[in-house]
Design a protein around this motif. Structure first.
Motif, short mmCIF file in Angstrom:
data_model
loop_
_atom_site.label_atom_id
_atom_site.label_comp_id
_atom_site.label_asym_id
_atom_site.label_seq_id
_atom_site.Cartn_x
_atom_site.Cartn_y
_atom_site.Cartn_z
N GLU A 88 0.83 -1.20 0.00
CA GLU A 88 0.00 0.00 0.00
C GLU A 88 0.87 1.26 0.00
OE1 GLU A 88 -3.66 2.04 2.51
OE2 GLU A 88 -3.06 -0.01 2.95
N ALA A 89 1.92 1.28 0.81
CA ALA A 89 2.82 2.44 0.84
C ALA A 89 3.46 2.67 -0.53
CB ALA A 89 3.89 2.24 1.91
N LEU A 90 3.92 1.59 -1.15
CA LEU A 90 4.56 1.71 -2.46
C LEU A 90 3.58 2.25 -3.51
CD1 LEU A 90 7.12 1.09 -4.15
CD2 LEU A 90 6.10 -1.15 -4.61
N VAL A 91 2.38 1.71 -3.53
CA VAL A 91 1.39 2.15 -4.51
C VAL A 91 1.00 3.61 -4.27
CG1 VAL A 91 -1.00 1.83 -5.26
CG2 VAL A 91 0.50 -0.14 -5.01
N LEU A 92 0.85 4.00 -3.01
CA LEU A 92 0.50 5.39 -2.72
C LEU A 92 1.58 6.35 -3.22
CD1 LEU A 92 -1.03 5.15 0.86
CD2 LEU A 92 -2.20 5.81 -1.23
N LEU A 93 2.83 6.02 -2.97
CA LEU A 93 3.91 6.91 -3.40
C LEU A 93 4.04 6.94 -4.92
CD1 LEU A 93 6.62 6.21 -0.69
CD2 LEU A 93 5.18 8.24 -0.94
N LEU A 94 3.89 5.79 -5.55
CA LEU A 94 3.99 5.75 -7.01
C LEU A 94 2.78 6.36 -7.71
CD1 LEU A 94 5.57 2.23 -7.59
CD2 LEU A 94 6.68 4.45 -7.80
N ALA A 95 1.69 6.54 -7.00
CA ALA A 95 0.47 7.08 -7.61
C ALA A 95 0.46 8.60 -7.69
CB ALA A 95 -0.75 6.60 -6.82
N ILE A 96 1.39 9.26 -7.01
CA ILE A 96 1.36 10.73 -6.98
C ILE A 96 1.47 11.32 -8.39
CG2 ILE A 96 2.59 12.79 -6.20
CD1 ILE A 96 3.31 11.25 -3.66
N ALA A 113 -1.09 14.32 2.37
CA ALA A 113 -1.85 13.20 2.92
C ALA A 113 -1.33 11.87 2.39
CB ALA A 113 -3.33 13.37 2.57
N ILE A 114 -1.00 11.84 1.11
CA ILE A 114 -0.47 10.60 0.52
C ILE A 114 0.85 10.21 1.17
CG2 ILE A 114 0.49 9.59 -1.58
CD1 ILE A 114 -1.57 11.18 -3.18
N VAL A 115 1.75 11.18 1.30
CA VAL A 115 3.06 10.89 1.89
C VAL A 115 2.91 10.47 3.36
CG1 VAL A 115 5.28 11.91 2.52
CG2 VAL A 115 4.32 12.35 0.27
N ALA A 116 2.05 11.16 4.10
CA ALA A 116 1.83 10.81 5.51
C ALA A 116 1.25 9.40 5.64
CB ALA A 116 0.90 11.83 6.16
N LEU A 117 0.30 9.06 4.80
CA LEU A 117 -0.28 7.71 4.85
C LEU A 117 0.75 6.65 4.46
CD1 LEU A 117 -3.84 8.35 3.39
CD2 LEU A 117 -3.29 7.58 5.70
N ALA A 118 1.59 6.96 3.47
CA ALA A 118 2.62 6.00 3.06
C ALA A 118 3.62 5.77 4.18
CB ALA A 118 3.33 6.49 1.80
N VAL A 119 4.03 6.84 4.86
CA VAL A 119 4.96 6.69 5.99
C VAL A 119 4.30 5.89 7.11
CG1 VAL A 119 6.14 7.98 7.82
CG2 VAL A 119 6.32 8.74 5.45
N ALA A 120 3.03 6.17 7.39
CA ALA A 120 2.32 5.41 8.42
C ALA A 120 2.23 3.93 8.05
CB ALA A 120 0.92 5.99 8.62
N LEU A 149 -11.83 12.94 -0.15
CA LEU A 149 -12.42 14.27 -0.20
C LEU A 149 -11.47 15.27 -0.85
CD1 LEU A 149 -13.98 14.36 3.38
CD2 LEU A 149 -15.17 14.03 1.20
N LEU A 150 -10.16 14.96 -0.81
CA LEU A 150 -9.17 15.83 -1.43
C LEU A 150 -9.05 15.58 -2.93
CD1 LEU A 150 -6.41 15.54 1.31
CD2 LEU A 150 -8.02 17.43 0.96
N HIS A 151 -9.21 14.34 -3.33
CA HIS A 151 -9.14 13.98 -4.76
C HIS A 151 -9.88 12.66 -4.95
CE1 HIS A 151 -7.44 13.20 -8.77
NE2 HIS A 151 -7.23 14.51 -8.80
N TRP A 152 -10.66 12.55 -6.00
CA TRP A 152 -11.47 11.35 -6.22
C TRP A 152 -10.63 10.09 -6.40
CZ3 TRP A 152 -10.79 8.51 -10.59
CH2 TRP A 152 -10.13 9.12 -11.66
N SER A 153 -9.44 10.20 -6.98
CA SER A 153 -8.61 9.01 -7.21
C SER A 153 -8.10 8.42 -5.89
CB SER A 153 -7.44 9.33 -8.13
OG SER A 153 -6.66 10.36 -7.57
N LEU A 154 -7.95 9.26 -4.86
CA LEU A 154 -7.55 8.73 -3.55
C LEU A 154 -8.68 7.90 -2.95
CD1 LEU A 154 -5.67 11.79 -2.03
CD2 LEU A 154 -4.73 9.73 -3.08
N PHE A 155 -9.92 8.30 -3.23
CA PHE A 155 -11.05 7.49 -2.78
C PHE A 155 -11.04 6.12 -3.48
CE2 PHE A 155 -15.45 6.00 -3.09
CZ PHE A 155 -15.76 5.93 -1.74
N ALA A 156 -10.73 6.12 -4.79
CA ALA A 156 -10.66 4.85 -5.53
C ALA A 156 -9.57 3.95 -4.95
CB ALA A 156 -10.42 5.12 -7.00
N LEU A 157 -8.40 4.54 -4.66
CA LEU A 157 -7.33 3.74 -4.03
C LEU A 157 -7.76 3.25 -2.66
CD1 LEU A 157 -4.08 5.74 -4.88
CD2 LEU A 157 -4.69 3.44 -5.64
#
Length: 177
Positions: A88-96, A113-120, A149-157
């Motif tokens: 999940e962390a890898l996909v989040l970072l590569l999705a930016i 938010a993406i970077v914080a979630l990936a670190v978590a 709520l920040l971007h629709w693609s984050l909801f899809a992920l």
């Protein structure tokens, strides 16, 4: 063949029709790795007792029988959770970058938010030994859904990884009981 003949070991052992029959079969004791070990009912009873008293992953087997065929089910489940969080962390970072290029304008808050979630996710992957880590993983899935709520693609992920995490929790429940 000339010289002393050696007994086949490992992958060289005969199978099927090549197996020794009758007088060729070992009786009572068999050579395994240079050491003799008994073969017969007394060995089977001893190995069953050893398997029943063996601890699987630090927990006593229920009723003397392991619930799964895994040697260490706790460790296997921790690996599943850690692998899921790492992926999940890898996909989040590569999705930016693809989100920025294809999905429109990605705000600084969404990238943060993406970077914080990936670190978590990475930190949590290393802490899967703790019992609360599984609950924290569920919270991370909820936060990823909220970041939609920040971007629709984050909801899809978030939906995809929530389903993956739900499956990991199901596997954990099946293996550990």
């Amino acid at each position: 063949m000339t010289g002393p003949q050696q007994r086949p070991t490992g992958a060289e052992r005969p199978t099927g029709a090549e197996q020794p029959t009758g007088a060729e079969q070992p009786t009572g004791r068999e050579q395994a790795g240079g050491a003799e070990r008994p073969v017969g009912p007394e060995q089977a009873a001893g190995s069953e007792q050893a398997a029943g008293s063996e601890q699987a992953g630090g927990s006593e087997p229920v009723g003397g029988v392991r619930r799964s065929g895994l040697r260490n089910p706790d460790k296997a489940v921790r690996g599943l959770g850690a692998g899921t969080m790492s992926l999940e962390a890898l996909v989040l970072l590569l999705a930016i970058q693809p989100i920025r290029v294809v999905g429109g304008d990605l705000s600084g808050a969404a990238i943060g938010a993406i970077v914080a979630l990936a670190v978590a996710c990475v930190v949590l992957a290393g802490m899967m030994r703790r019992p609360w880590a599984w609950h924290a993983g569920t919270v991370i899935q909820g936060l990823l859904l909220l970041s939609g709520l920040l971007h629709w693609s984050l909801f899809a992920l978030g939906v995809m990884f929530a389903l993956v995490w739900a499956y990991a929790l199901h596997v954990r429940r099946v293996i550990l009981g």
